[in-house]
Motif scaffolding. Structure first.
Motif, PDB file in Angstrom:
ATOM      1  N   SER A 124       0.859  -1.177   0.000  1.00  8.59           N
ATOM      2  CA  SER A 124       0.000   0.000   0.000  1.00  8.59           C
ATOM      3  C   SER A 124       0.899   1.231   0.000  1.00  8.59           C
ATOM      4  CB  SER A 124      -0.896   0.011   1.235  1.00  8.59           C
ATOM      5  OG  SER A 124      -1.727   1.137   1.236  1.00  8.59           O
ATOM      6  N   GLN A 133      -4.460   2.993  -2.867  1.00  9.95           N
ATOM      7  CA  GLN A 133      -4.971   1.683  -3.257  1.00  9.95           C
ATOM      8  C   GLN A 133      -3.997   0.647  -2.719  1.00  9.95           C
ATOM      9  OE1 GLN A 133      -7.678   1.236  -5.409  1.00  9.95           O
ATOM     10  NE2 GLN A 133      -7.462  -0.823  -6.151  1.00  9.95           N
ATOM     11  N   ASP A 136      -7.493  -6.200  -4.312  1.00 15.58           N
ATOM     12  CA  ASP A 136      -7.094  -4.812  -4.096  1.00 15.58           C
ATOM     13  C   ASP A 136      -8.157  -4.151  -3.238  1.00 15.58           C
ATOM     14  OD1 ASP A 136      -9.174  -3.864  -5.782  1.00 15.58           O
ATOM     15  OD2 ASP A 136      -7.877  -3.997  -7.531  1.00 15.58           O
ATOM     16  N   SER A 137      -7.941  -2.908  -2.907  1.00 11.80           N
ATOM     17  CA  SER A 137      -8.833  -2.250  -1.961  1.00 11.80           C
ATOM     18  C   SER A 137     -10.080  -1.667  -2.593  1.00 11.80           C
ATOM     19  CB  SER A 137      -8.076  -1.171  -1.180  1.00 11.80           C
ATOM     20  OG  SER A 137      -7.458  -0.257  -2.053  1.00 11.80           O
ATOM     21  N   TYR A 177      -4.757  -3.349  10.855  1.00  9.42           N
ATOM     22  CA  TYR A 177      -5.154  -2.950   9.503  1.00  9.42           C
ATOM     23  C   TYR A 177      -6.646  -2.632   9.402  1.00  9.42           C
ATOM     24  CZ  TYR A 177      -0.537  -4.600   8.356  1.00  9.42           C
ATOM     25  OH  TYR A 177       0.824  -4.769   8.324  1.00  9.42           O
ATOM     26  N   THR A 220      -8.420   0.138   7.039  1.00  6.55           N
ATOM     27  CA  THR A 220      -7.441   0.646   6.072  1.00  6.55           C
ATOM     28  C   THR A 220      -7.678   0.022   4.697  1.00  6.55           C
ATOM     29  OG1 THR A 220      -5.805  -1.102   6.416  1.00  6.55           O
ATOM     30  CG2 THR A 220      -5.718   0.798   7.928  1.00  6.55           C
ATOM     31  N   PRO A 221      -7.072   0.591   3.649  1.00  2.20           N
ATOM     32  CA  PRO A 221      -7.166  -0.042   2.337  1.00  2.20           C
ATOM     33  C   PRO A 221      -6.607  -1.473   2.338  1.00  2.20           C
ATOM     34  CG  PRO A 221      -6.435   2.225   2.087  1.00  2.20           C
ATOM     35  CD  PRO A 221      -6.431   1.928   3.560  1.00  2.20           C
ATOM     36  N   GLU A 273      -6.946  -3.671   4.691  1.00  3.29           N
ATOM     37  CA  GLU A 273      -7.993  -4.583   5.176  1.00  3.29           C
ATOM     38  C   GLU A 273      -8.888  -5.008   4.016  1.00  3.29           C
ATOM     39  OE1 GLU A 273     -11.883  -5.021   8.091  1.00  3.29           O
ATOM     40  OE2 GLU A 273     -10.999  -3.026   7.850  1.00  3.29           O
ATOM     41  N   GLN A 274      -9.350  -4.048   3.226  1.00  2.00           N
ATOM     42  CA  GLN A 274     -10.224  -4.391   2.104  1.00  2.00           C
ATOM     43  C   GLN A 274      -9.497  -5.257   1.090  1.00  2.00           C
ATOM     44  OE1 GLN A 274     -13.561  -3.555   2.073  1.00  2.00           O
ATOM     45  NE2 GLN A 274     -13.628  -5.028   0.418  1.00  2.00           N
ATOM     46  N   ALA A 275      -8.224  -4.977   0.833  1.00  2.00           N
ATOM     47  CA  ALA A 275      -7.444  -5.788  -0.110  1.00  2.00           C
ATOM     48  C   ALA A 275      -7.296  -7.220   0.401  1.00  2.00           C
ATOM     49  CB  ALA A 275      -6.071  -5.150  -0.340  1.00  2.00           C
TER      50      ALA A 275
END
Length: 168
Positions: A77, A91, A117-118, A139, A142-143, A145-147
């Motif tokens: 990231s 991202q 990816d986020s 995480y 945060t991006p 976490e989504q990724a």
């Protein structure tokens, strides 16, 4: 009015397979226990499936039919540039390499790569939902976490698809 019929839970078209997920090799990731956390997410996502039964760590030998090993090949990231970053923030990208192994023989039955990816994903990412394991708690929100969640949803889908369509 007639009473509503109870919804029947979905069933698996194959015998339910016991699974164990080893901590992922995380040499490419940040320091810490990210590999164990990612494995916990995958075990949870597969354990929520009707085709897999999650075996606890330390279960008797042979309790699990399948062993999943993985390594984190990307944990980054930000990972993408361009004008969208200005609009959406950083991202993040996560990728894992997986091997599905027959627990009895040690034979590798299937290999897969999963990327996330986020960017927001559809309902598929819900399989990796819930509270993050303690190893990944830093995480949250945060991006990354989504990724991670998107990557694990793809990994769980790849293992389930293989099991249902290619495994004899």
């Amino acid at each position: 009015r007639a009473p509503m019929a109870a919804a029947q839970p979905p069933t698996c078209q194959k015998p339910v397979a016991g699974i164990t997920v080893d901590a992922f090799d995380d040499t490419q990731a940040q320091p810490g226990a990210i590999g164990a956390g990612m494995a916990e997410l995958l075990a949870g996502a597969l354990g929520n499936s009707v085709c897999f039964r999650r075996e606890a760590a330390g279960a008797p030998p042979g309790a699990a039919t399948l062993l999943i090993r993985g390594s984190i090949s990307r944990f980054q990231s930000p990972c993408k540039g361009g004008s969208l970053i200005v609009l959406t923030g950083n991202q993040a990208c996560v990728a894992v390499e997986l091997q599905v192994i027959d627990s009895a023989s040690g034979t590798v039955l299937h290999s897969a790569t999963a990327n996330g990816d986020s960017a927001k994903a559809g309902a598929a990412s819900n399989d990796a939902g819930g509270v993050l394991p303690a190893a990944l708690g830093g995480y949250t929100g945060t991006p990354l976490e989504q990724a991670m969640r998107n990557c694990i949803a793809q990994a769980a889908g790849a293992v389930a698809y293989w099991y249902l369509t290619e495994q004899p």
